[in-house]
Design a protein around this motif. Sequence first.
Motif, PDB file in Angstrom:
ATOM      1  N   LYS A 155      19.649  48.610  13.965  1.00 37.13           N
ATOM      2  CA  LYS A 155      18.281  48.368  13.494  1.00 37.13           C
ATOM      3  C   LYS A 155      17.613  47.334  14.400  1.00 37.13           C
ATOM      4  O   LYS A 155      18.257  46.754  15.281  1.00 37.13           O
ATOM      5  CB  LYS A 155      18.293  47.832  12.050  1.00 37.13           C
ATOM      6  CG  LYS A 155      18.872  48.788  11.011  1.00 37.13           C
ATOM      7  CD  LYS A 155      18.848  48.132   9.638  1.00 37.13           C
ATOM      8  CE  LYS A 155      19.385  49.074   8.565  1.00 37.13           C
ATOM      9  NZ  LYS A 155      20.839  49.324   8.717  1.00 37.13           N
ATOM     10  N   HIS A 156      16.347  47.091  14.158  1.00 39.35           N
ATOM     11  CA  HIS A 156      15.650  45.994  14.826  1.00 39.35           C
ATOM     12  C   HIS A 156      15.920  44.710  14.042  1.00 39.35           C
ATOM     13  O   HIS A 156      15.673  44.648  12.835  1.00 39.35           O
ATOM     14  CB  HIS A 156      14.143  46.247  14.883  1.00 39.35           C
ATOM     15  CG  HIS A 156      13.743  47.304  15.858  1.00 39.35           C
ATOM     16  ND1 HIS A 156      13.538  47.036  17.203  1.00 39.35           N
ATOM     17  CD2 HIS A 156      13.541  48.636  15.704  1.00 39.35           C
ATOM     18  CE1 HIS A 156      13.202  48.164  17.823  1.00 39.35           C
ATOM     19  NE2 HIS A 156      13.193  49.142  16.946  1.00 39.35           N
ATOM     20  N   TYR A 157      16.440  43.701  14.726  1.00 39.02           N
ATOM     21  CA  TYR A 157      16.743  42.422  14.095  1.00 39.02           C
ATOM     22  C   TYR A 157      16.050  41.286  14.848  1.00 39.02           C
ATOM     23  O   TYR A 157      15.928  41.316  16.079  1.00 39.02           O
ATOM     24  CB  TYR A 157      18.253  42.147  14.109  1.00 39.02           C
ATOM     25  CG  TYR A 157      19.078  43.091  13.281  1.00 39.02           C
ATOM     26  CD1 TYR A 157      19.230  42.896  11.907  1.00 39.02           C
ATOM     27  CD2 TYR A 157      19.740  44.162  13.868  1.00 39.02           C
ATOM     28  CE1 TYR A 157      20.021  43.754  11.137  1.00 39.02           C
ATOM     29  CE2 TYR A 157      20.522  45.027  13.111  1.00 39.02           C
ATOM     30  CZ  TYR A 157      20.658  44.818  11.757  1.00 39.02           C
ATOM     31  OH  TYR A 157      21.440  45.680  11.015  1.00 39.02           O
ATOM     32  N   CYS A 290       8.262  39.132  17.497  1.00 46.44           N
ATOM     33  CA  CYS A 290       8.245  40.025  16.338  1.00 46.44           C
ATOM     34  C   CYS A 290       6.832  40.539  16.048  1.00 46.44           C
ATOM     35  O   CYS A 290       6.652  41.709  15.689  1.00 46.44           O
ATOM     36  CB  CYS A 290       8.816  39.309  15.118  1.00 46.44           C
ATOM     37  SG  CYS A 290      10.610  39.035  15.201  1.00 46.44           S
ATOM     38  N   GLU A 294       5.852  44.507  16.118  1.00 46.60           N
ATOM     39  CA  GLU A 294       5.108  45.209  15.067  1.00 46.60           C
ATOM     40  C   GLU A 294       3.887  45.917  15.646  1.00 46.60           C
ATOM     41  O   GLU A 294       3.558  47.045  15.235  1.00 46.60           O
ATOM     42  CB  GLU A 294       4.697  44.223  13.981  1.00 46.60           C
ATOM     43  CG  GLU A 294       5.873  43.721  13.146  1.00 46.60           C
ATOM     44  CD  GLU A 294       5.479  42.636  12.169  1.00 46.60           C
ATOM     45  OE1 GLU A 294       4.328  42.142  12.252  1.00 46.60           O
ATOM     46  OE2 GLU A 294       6.322  42.271  11.325  1.00 46.60           O
ATOM     47  N   GLN A 299       8.017  48.881  12.131  1.00 43.81           N
ATOM     48  CA  GLN A 299       7.598  48.415  10.810  1.00 43.81           C
ATOM     49  C   GLN A 299       8.607  47.484  10.155  1.00 43.81           C
ATOM     50  O   GLN A 299       8.231  46.578   9.407  1.00 43.81           O
ATOM     51  CB  GLN A 299       7.345  49.620   9.894  1.00 43.81           C
ATOM     52  CG  GLN A 299       6.195  50.511  10.363  1.00 43.81           C
ATOM     53  CD  GLN A 299       5.956  51.686   9.424  1.00 43.81           C
ATOM     54  OE1 GLN A 299       6.774  51.981   8.558  1.00 43.81           O
ATOM     55  NE2 GLN A 299       4.835  52.362   9.620  1.00 43.81           N
ATOM     56  N   ASN A 300       9.882  47.700  10.415  1.00 41.46           N
ATOM     57  CA  ASN A 300      10.922  46.927   9.735  1.00 41.46           C
ATOM     58  C   ASN A 300      11.746  46.128  10.749  1.00 41.46           C
ATOM     59  O   ASN A 300      12.402  46.703  11.618  1.00 41.46           O
ATOM     60  CB  ASN A 300      11.844  47.848   8.945  1.00 41.46           C
ATOM     61  CG  ASN A 300      11.112  48.589   7.846  1.00 41.46           C
ATOM     62  OD1 ASN A 300      10.376  47.985   7.065  1.00 41.46           O
ATOM     63  ND2 ASN A 300      11.287  49.900   7.778  1.00 41.46           N
ATOM     64  N   ILE A 301      11.701  44.807  10.610  1.00 40.26           N
ATOM     65  CA  ILE A 301      12.504  43.912  11.436  1.00 40.26           C
ATOM     66  C   ILE A 301      13.344  43.071  10.479  1.00 40.26           C
ATOM     67  O   ILE A 301      12.815  42.382   9.605  1.00 40.26           O
ATOM     68  CB  ILE A 301      11.630  43.008  12.321  1.00 40.26           C
ATOM     69  CG1 ILE A 301      10.632  43.840  13.127  1.00 40.26           C
ATOM     70  CG2 ILE A 301      12.506  42.187  13.268  1.00 40.26           C
ATOM     71  CD1 ILE A 301       9.608  43.014  13.884  1.00 40.26           C
ATOM     72  N   TYR A 302      14.650  43.108  10.652  1.00 40.21           N
ATOM     73  CA  TYR A 302      15.559  42.507   9.690  1.00 40.21           C
ATOM     74  C   TYR A 302      16.152  41.200  10.223  1.00 40.21           C
ATOM     75  O   TYR A 302      16.155  40.942  11.425  1.00 40.21           O
ATOM     76  CB  TYR A 302      16.697  43.483   9.363  1.00 40.21           C
ATOM     77  CG  TYR A 302      16.223  44.785   8.763  1.00 40.21           C
ATOM     78  CD1 TYR A 302      16.092  44.937   7.391  1.00 40.21           C
ATOM     79  CD2 TYR A 302      15.917  45.873   9.585  1.00 40.21           C
ATOM     80  CE1 TYR A 302      15.662  46.135   6.826  1.00 40.21           C
ATOM     81  CE2 TYR A 302      15.485  47.081   9.037  1.00 40.21           C
ATOM     82  CZ  TYR A 302      15.355  47.205   7.662  1.00 40.21           C
ATOM     83  OH  TYR A 302      14.929  48.390   7.118  1.00 40.21           O
ATOM     84  N   SER A 327      16.823  48.877  17.674  1.00 40.08           N
ATOM     85  CA  SER A 327      17.507  50.052  17.153  1.00 40.08           C
ATOM     86  C   SER A 327      17.661  51.125  18.227  1.00 40.08           C
ATOM     87  O   SER A 327      16.738  51.381  18.997  1.00 40.08           O
ATOM     88  CB  SER A 327      16.721  50.623  15.971  1.00 40.08           C
ATOM     89  OG  SER A 327      17.319  51.808  15.497  1.00 40.08           O
ATOM     90  N   ASN A 330      18.744  56.246  14.282  1.00 39.93           N
ATOM     91  CA  ASN A 330      18.244  56.229  12.907  1.00 39.93           C
ATOM     92  C   ASN A 330      19.362  56.451  11.896  1.00 39.93           C
ATOM     93  O   ASN A 330      19.114  56.628  10.705  1.00 39.93           O
ATOM     94  CB  ASN A 330      17.120  57.255  12.710  1.00 39.93           C
ATOM     95  CG  ASN A 330      17.526  58.647  13.164  1.00 39.93           C
ATOM     96  OD1 ASN A 330      18.695  58.888  13.443  1.00 39.93           O
ATOM     97  ND2 ASN A 330      16.555  59.548  13.254  1.00 39.93           N
TER      98      ASN A 330
END
Length: 386
Positions: A155-157, A290, A294, A299-302, A327, A330
Motif C-alpha cells: 500500500k501507500h504508506y 503526502c 493525493e 486517495q489512501n495513505i496509511y 503500492s 492491489n
Amino acid sequence: MREKVIKVIQEINDELIELNEYIYENPELGNKEYKSCKAHVDILREHGFDVEEKYLGIGTAFRATFDSGRSGPTIAYLSEYDALPMLGHGCGHNILGTTSTGAGIVLGKLISDIGGRVVVLGTPAEETDGAKVDMANRGTFDDIDVAMIAHPMDKHYRSGKSLAMEAIQFTFKGKSAHAAAYPEKGINALDAVINTFNNINALREHIRSDARVHGVIVEGGKAANIVPDLAIAQFYVRATSKKYLQELIVKIKNCAKGASLAAGTELEISNYEATYDNLVTNQILSKTYCNNLESMGVQNIYDRPDGGSLDTGNVSHVCPTIHPYFSISNNDIVAHTKEFADASVMPFAYEEMKKTIGALVLTAIDVINNKELLKKIKEEFEVTEK
C-alpha cells in the motif's frame, strides 16, 4: 506545474519501464550490481546528468548531478538496485531505483526554470552493507538540503520510523580435545556461545519492549566427540533510537564477555555488516509529499507499523529525509517473496510508480520555490531528537 510534471513523466515512461524490467531480469547482489548501476548511469547521462561513477571508491555506486546554473536548494533522490539471494528482486529495488532515477530525470527537465540542482545517488547493497552509511559518514549529504526515497510495498504508506541496528559478531576461541578421553584438556567455545544466548535471554526482561535482539550460531563445532575450539554467533541488535542502541550494545557485549570468562575462551567482537541508524522522518517534508501524492490521485495513505532497519536512517541523521512507501499491487503481498518481485513489473505497479514520481518531483518543486517551507523543514531537522 502538476500538468507539466505529468507530461514529462509520460514522455519518459517507456524508458523507465525498460530500465525497471532490465534490472528485474538481471538481479545482482549487493556490491555486485554492475549491470544495474550501468543501466542507471546510461539513462541519466542520456538526459543530461553529469555522472561520477565508482563514487567514493564504491564500485557500483554513482553520483549524478543536474545543475540549473541558478541558485537554489539541492534535492537528492536515492536509488537502490541490489537483489536478494535466490529471490531476485523480492524487495522491489528494481522499481525503487527506477522511481528515484525517474524523479531525478523529471526534475532535471524542469529545474532550469526554477533554480537549484538535483542529485541522484546510486546506493548499493541496502540489504547488507548499505552504501548510504559510508556516504553519510564521508560527507555526501552535507550539501544536500533534502533527501527522498520511496520504497515499493503493498500500500501507500507515510514515511515513519525504522530501528537503529548493529550487526555484531562474537568469535570464541577455545581448545580442542577428545570430548570423552581428555575433556579436562579442552576449552569449549560452544559453551561460551550457548551461555551468551542464555545471558541475552535473561537480559530481555530488562530491555525496552520496542528493542529487538535476535541471533544465530554460524559455527559451533565439527563433531560431537571433539571439544569445539571455535564457535561464532551473530546477532542483530535493534532499538528505536541510536542513543538507546548504543546503551544496549554495551549490555549485549557484556553478556558475551561474561560467557567467555566463564568458559575460559578468548573473545573477539566485530561487526559483520554495517550499522544502521534509526530513520528520523522530517514531518513537514513528509506532509508536503503526502499532499502531493493525493494531488496525483492517491486517495489512501496509511501509517506503517515501525520495524526493520534501513541505511536511509543514517542519511536522516545528516539532512532532512523521508522514506515513504508506494503500492505495487492491489492485492495483499509480502516483501522478500517471488510474488513481490513479479508484482514490480505489472501494469498496476507502473501506474503507482508514475504517481509516486509525480509526488517526489512536486515535493522538490515546493521546496525549491518556497523558501519558508525549506526553512521550516530545516528548523524541524535541527530540533528533532536523533
